[in-house]
Design a protein around this motif. Structure first.
Motif, PDB file in Angstrom:
ATOM      1  N   PRO A 268      45.486  54.802  37.076  1.00 13.92           N
ATOM      2  CA  PRO A 268      44.484  54.881  36.015  1.00 13.92           C
ATOM      3  C   PRO A 268      43.348  53.892  36.289  1.00 13.92           C
ATOM      4  N   PRO A 269      42.131  54.285  35.977  1.00 12.68           N
ATOM      5  CA  PRO A 269      40.993  53.384  36.240  1.00 12.68           C
ATOM      6  C   PRO A 269      41.056  52.130  35.368  1.00 12.68           C
ATOM      7  N   VAL A 270      40.564  51.038  35.900  1.00 13.22           N
ATOM      8  CA  VAL A 270      40.513  49.786  35.149  1.00 13.22           C
ATOM      9  C   VAL A 270      39.284  49.856  34.253  1.00 13.22           C
ATOM     10  N   SER A 271      39.500  49.659  32.986  1.00 11.64           N
ATOM     11  CA  SER A 271      38.374  49.760  32.064  1.00 11.64           C
ATOM     12  C   SER A 271      37.550  48.480  32.093  1.00 11.64           C
ATOM     13  N   LYS A 272      36.301  48.599  31.785  1.00 12.38           N
ATOM     14  CA  LYS A 272      35.415  47.435  31.724  1.00 12.38           C
ATOM     15  C   LYS A 272      35.858  46.483  30.621  1.00 12.38           C
ATOM     16  N   ILE A 273      36.451  47.039  29.587  1.00 12.58           N
ATOM     17  CA  ILE A 273      36.873  46.205  28.467  1.00 12.58           C
ATOM     18  C   ILE A 273      37.965  45.240  28.910  1.00 12.58           C
ATOM     19  N   SER A 274      38.962  45.734  29.659  1.00 14.80           N
ATOM     20  CA  SER A 274      40.040  44.847  30.097  1.00 14.80           C
ATOM     21  C   SER A 274      39.530  43.806  31.088  1.00 14.80           C
ATOM     22  N   GLN A 275      38.548  44.169  31.921  1.00 13.58           N
ATOM     23  CA  GLN A 275      37.958  43.199  32.836  1.00 13.58           C
ATOM     24  C   GLN A 275      37.218  42.116  32.057  1.00 13.58           C
ATOM     25  N   GLU A 276      36.502  42.503  31.031  1.00 15.97           N
ATOM     26  CA  GLU A 276      35.775  41.524  30.219  1.00 15.97           C
ATOM     27  C   GLU A 276      36.725  40.614  29.452  1.00 15.97           C
ATOM     28  N   VAL A 277      37.838  41.169  28.974  1.00 14.17           N
ATOM     29  CA  VAL A 277      38.827  40.355  28.273  1.00 14.17           C
ATOM     30  C   VAL A 277      39.419  39.329  29.229  1.00 14.17           C
ATOM     31  N   ALA A 278      39.775  39.767  30.437  1.00 16.95           N
ATOM     32  CA  ALA A 278      40.331  38.845  31.426  1.00 16.95           C
ATOM     33  C   ALA A 278      39.312  37.771  31.806  1.00 16.95           C
ATOM     34  N   ARG A 279      38.059  38.162  31.952  1.00 15.92           N
ATOM     35  CA  ARG A 279      37.006  37.207  32.303  1.00 15.92           C
ATOM     36  C   ARG A 279      36.805  36.181  31.198  1.00 15.92           C
ATOM     37  N   SER A 280      36.757  36.628  29.959  1.00 18.54           N
ATOM     38  CA  SER A 280      36.529  35.698  28.855  1.00 18.54           C
ATOM     39  C   SER A 280      37.727  34.766  28.669  1.00 18.54           C
ATOM     40  N   GLU A 281      38.947  35.262  28.891  1.00 18.31           N
ATOM     41  CA  GLU A 281      40.129  34.398  28.814  1.00 18.31           C
ATOM     42  C   GLU A 281      40.101  33.341  29.907  1.00 18.31           C
ATOM     43  N   TRP A 282      39.712  33.736  31.131  1.00 14.55           N
ATOM     44  CA  TRP A 282      39.646  32.776  32.224  1.00 14.55           C
ATOM     45  C   TRP A 282      38.604  31.705  31.926  1.00 14.55           C
ATOM     46  N   LEU A 283      37.444  32.111  31.430  1.00 18.48           N
ATOM     47  CA  LEU A 283      36.395  31.142  31.106  1.00 18.48           C
ATOM     48  C   LEU A 283      36.841  30.188  30.002  1.00 18.48           C
ATOM     49  N   TYR A 284      37.504  30.714  28.995  1.00 16.87           N
ATOM     50  CA  TYR A 284      37.994  29.868  27.903  1.00 16.87           C
ATOM     51  C   TYR A 284      39.001  28.855  28.420  1.00 16.87           C
TER      52      TYR A 284
END
Length: 78
Positions: free
Chosen positions: A17-33
């Protein structure tokens, strides 16, 4: 082709299944936090960007505010 071979072939040819942009953004924001929290605690980060060597940053590697240097930070903490 038997029914079992046909179903197996279709199963093998399916794409993940394709990786959604939403899950990438969630992972990015968690890493930044988490990275900001680690720096606020005085720790450091090590990361590697694509096609670059490993890099790191610590809480005191750069002045947190323009006009404040490491010496003034050390003097304030003493």
């Amino acid at each position: 082709m038997s029914a079992l071979r046909k179903v197996q072939f279709e199963h093998d040819e399916r794409l993940p299944p394709p990786v959604s942009k939403i899950s990438q953004e969630v992972a990015r924001s968690e890493w930044l936090y988490n990275a900001a929290e680690e720096l606020a605690r005085g720790g450091g980060l090590v990361f590697k960007r694509h096609m670059h060597s490993q890099q790191g940053v610590t809480a005191y590697s750069k002045p947190p505010v323009p006009g404040i240097n490491r010496r003034s930070l050390r003097e304030a903490n003493q």
